[in-house]
Motif scaffolding. Structure first.
Motif, PDB file in Angstrom:
ATOM      1  N   ALA A 189    -138.574  -0.170 -20.912  1.00 43.62           N
ATOM      2  CA  ALA A 189    -137.576   0.769 -20.390  1.00 43.62           C
ATOM      3  C   ALA A 189    -136.593  -0.023 -19.538  1.00 43.62           C
ATOM      4  N   ILE A 190    -135.293   0.133 -19.797  1.00 45.02           N
ATOM      5  CA  ILE A 190    -134.257  -0.603 -19.086  1.00 45.02           C
ATOM      6  C   ILE A 190    -133.545   0.341 -18.122  1.00 45.02           C
ATOM      7  N   PHE A 191    -133.439  -0.074 -16.869  1.00 42.33           N
ATOM      8  CA  PHE A 191    -132.694   0.670 -15.854  1.00 42.33           C
ATOM      9  C   PHE A 191    -131.549  -0.221 -15.361  1.00 42.33           C
ATOM     10  N   ALA A 192    -130.361   0.348 -15.228  1.00 41.05           N
ATOM     11  CA  ALA A 192    -129.167  -0.435 -14.882  1.00 41.05           C
ATOM     12  C   ALA A 192    -128.665  -0.072 -13.491  1.00 41.05           C
ATOM     13  N   LEU A 193    -128.303  -1.085 -12.733  1.00 40.09           N
ATOM     14  CA  LEU A 193    -127.700  -0.925 -11.404  1.00 40.09           C
ATOM     15  C   LEU A 193    -126.286  -1.490 -11.456  1.00 40.09           C
ATOM     16  N   PRO A 194    -125.248  -0.638 -11.541  1.00 42.21           N
ATOM     17  CA  PRO A 194    -123.865  -1.144 -11.618  1.00 42.21           C
ATOM     18  C   PRO A 194    -123.418  -1.722 -10.273  1.00 42.21           C
ATOM     19  N   TYR A 195    -122.542  -2.719 -10.345  1.00 43.46           N
ATOM     20  CA  TYR A 195    -122.008  -3.318  -9.116  1.00 43.46           C
ATOM     21  C   TYR A 195    -120.529  -3.620  -9.298  1.00 43.46           C
ATOM     22  N   THR A 196    -119.733  -3.185  -8.326  1.00 41.67           N
ATOM     23  CA  THR A 196    -118.310  -3.519  -8.266  1.00 41.67           C
ATOM     24  C   THR A 196    -118.001  -3.955  -6.842  1.00 41.67           C
ATOM     25  N   LEU A 197    -117.439  -5.126  -6.678  1.00 37.07           N
ATOM     26  CA  LEU A 197    -117.106  -5.628  -5.347  1.00 37.07           C
ATOM     27  C   LEU A 197    -116.037  -4.743  -4.719  1.00 37.07           C
ATOM     28  N   PRO A 198    -116.276  -4.191  -3.524  1.00 33.92           N
ATOM     29  CA  PRO A 198    -115.266  -3.340  -2.882  1.00 33.92           C
ATOM     30  C   PRO A 198    -113.955  -4.072  -2.628  1.00 33.92           C
ATOM     31  N   GLU A 199    -112.872  -3.308  -2.630  1.00 39.51           N
ATOM     32  CA  GLU A 199    -111.538  -3.890  -2.500  1.00 39.51           C
ATOM     33  C   GLU A 199    -111.345  -4.677  -1.210  1.00 39.51           C
ATOM     34  N   ARG A 200    -112.058  -4.312  -0.157  1.00 43.03           N
ATOM     35  CA  ARG A 200    -111.825  -4.983   1.122  1.00 43.03           C
ATOM     36  C   ARG A 200    -112.221  -6.457   1.093  1.00 43.03           C
TER      37      ARG A 200
END
Length: 506
Positions: free
Chosen positions: A352-363
């Motif tokens: 079973a695959i679980f995904a944790l998305p990540y986007t660097l905040p603009e600051r």
């Protein structure tokens, strides 16, 4: 304050040590910019900078004892010299003389901070030899020298410091203020994924495992909680790890590398135990677009304790150092995938695959000037509109000073003429440039439109005339920058002669 004391001019007490670290310079300017550094000149030609590691990074040595190294840094990112100014290391207790640390730092002269520098014998590449019986002090000095020199190189937009790591050049790496765990969590600087026992059991049953171990726990139990963050920027990484450890990891890594933090708590381990034998972390991976980045033992650095105020006591935590060759673009979104596995009754894994998305905040990104159009009268008397150059160019190219503080460009004289910004002899092609641009200049008026920038500092002129034009060098606001001089389709100005009327310099 130290740089201000040293910058007393010829004959001042600090003049001799400045010339030791930058022998080719005949004068030094006042400390400027952030991080602070003194420009070093040969006449009016900018050669590089002199910096104090203590003033740039606030560096500390063994047990956080203060230490300071004066470093000369050329525009090609090579260290021109290094002298120890202050140290409080326990060298006498170790049976070492006071010259041991001074001799160690002088090894850095001639080394390129845009490339990896190792301590100890290296089969290839750049290296320095540690001080016998003072390994910890050696690493503290190493981290201070490389961390400070690279910070100044990035802050001055030296092209040699911006070449690796893809989107790393667009991220603010050096700014730091103390910030707690919850504040970093709140804006997404640290991302979290929580998986209950019921969620894990349901996913494993769908994958073909009818009686998963997760089903033995209470449904709401914490089966796995995963945290991740891009720890390359000091605002995130130094708060998580402490400034000294963050600086150590970056100094030891290849330039352009990225630090990825992964932490976990709950019944299920994201590390497992197989990696100890295989060298491969088979439960986690990073996915960005079509690229999958596996994690291996050579990238792994155990995190014993988180330094951010209010951080939880995690079951396990680690930093993975990803080299530029990994292909991770830290400025673009990515996700961390966790694989939870069981055995099927008939054999083979159920996953079973679980995904944790990540986007660097603009600051955490460097500010870029807003795109806007600025009209100016053209040769024919008609107003034309020119977009501002993009942030990628501004990061490595600063226009020259002047009343207008303007970077000027002109349309190409003909098809196929490439536009490039040349800073200190290194081309930076295409980033943010309109394809019709063929000439960049500063001061005076160009034949077409004008672009202004805040805080201008340097400039270069590229003319779009005859293909026979040869590049020559001119002094431009203290910086040695290339320019190409043609008047219409005429021949270039002879070497050493003054530019023609249409080729304006700074």
């Amino acid at each position: 304050m130290l740089l201000l004391v040293l910058a007393g001019g010829a004959g001042a007490p600090g003049d001799a040590v400045l010339r030791q670290v930058f022998p080719a310079a005949d004068r030094f300017g006042a400390p400027e910019d952030t991080p602070p550094a003194m420009p070093a000149y040969d006449g009016d030609r900018l050669l590089g900078y002199v910096l104090s590691t203590k003033e740039v990074t606030g560096g500390g040595g063994y047990g956080t004892r203060p230490l300071d190294v004066l470093v000369g840094l050329g525009l090609d990112c090579r260290i021109t010299g290094a002298e120890l100014l202050e140290q409080h290391e326990p060298i006498l207790m170790l049976g070492l003389g006071p010259g041991a640390l001074a001799g160690f730092v002088r090894q850095y002269a001639g080394l390129d901070v845009a490339r990896r520098i190792r301590i100890g014998a290296a089969a290839e590449g750049q290296s320095v030899q540690a001080i016998s019986r003072a390994t910890i002090s050696s690493f503290a000095l190493h981290d201070a020298i490389l961390g400070a020199a690279r910070a100044v190189a990035r802050g001055r937009g030296l092209p040699c410091a911006l070449g690796g790591g893809g989107g790393t050049a667009r991220i603010e790496l050096d700014a730091f203020q103390p910030e707690g765990w919850e504040a970093l969590r709140e804006d997404g600087s640290i991302a979290r994924l929580r998986i209950t026992a019921a969620e894990a059991a349901a996913a494993l049953r769908r994958a073909g495992a009818p009686n998963p171990a997760a089903a033995l726990l209470p449904p709401a139990a914490n089966y796995a909680t995963l945290y991740t963050a891009l720890a390359t920027p000091a605002q995130i990484g130094a708060n998580l790890l402490g400034q000294a450890e963050h600086a150590r990891l970056l100094a030891d890594a290849a330039p352009g590398s990225n630090l990825v933090f992964i932490g976990g708590e709950g019944a299920y381990s994201f590390k497992g135990t197989a990696w100890v034998r295989s060298g491969v972390f088979d439960r986690v991976q990073i996915v960005q677009g079509e690229r999958t980045i596996g994690l291996v033992a050579a990238q792994h650095h155990q995190v014993e304790r988180l330094r951010a105020a209010g951080a939880p006591e995690l079951r396990e935590a680690a930093i993975f150092v990803l080299s530029p060759e990994s292909g991770l673009d830290p400025a673009a979104p990515w996700r961390l995938e966790l694989a939870i596995t069981e055995r099927r009754p008939e054999g083979g894994p159920a996953m079973a695959i679980f995904a944790l998305p990540y986007t660097l905040p603009e600051r955490h990104f460097r500010p870029a000037p807003p795109a806007e159009a600025m009209p100016e009268e053209s040769e024919g008397g008609h107003a034309v509109m020119a977009p501002r150059l993009g942030g990628a160019i501004r990061a490595a190219y600063r226009p020259c000073p002047g009343a207008a503080g303007a970077l000027r460009h002109a349309d190409a004289a003909g098809p196929g003429v490439a536009a490039a910004a040349l800073v200190a002899g290194a081309p930076l092609r295409g980033a943010g440039l309109h394809p019709g641009l063929a000439r960049l200049a500063c001061g005076g008026r160009s034949s077409r439109s004008s672009i202004s920038f805040p805080s201008p500092r340097r400039c270069a002129w590229i003319s779009a005339g005859s293909p026979s034009c040869s590049t020559r060098w001119a002094s431009c606001s203290g910086a040695s920058l290339p320019w190409r001089c043609c008047s219409g389709g005429a021949a270039c100005s002879a070497a050493g002669s003054a530019p023609s009327a249409r080729c304006r310099n700074c």
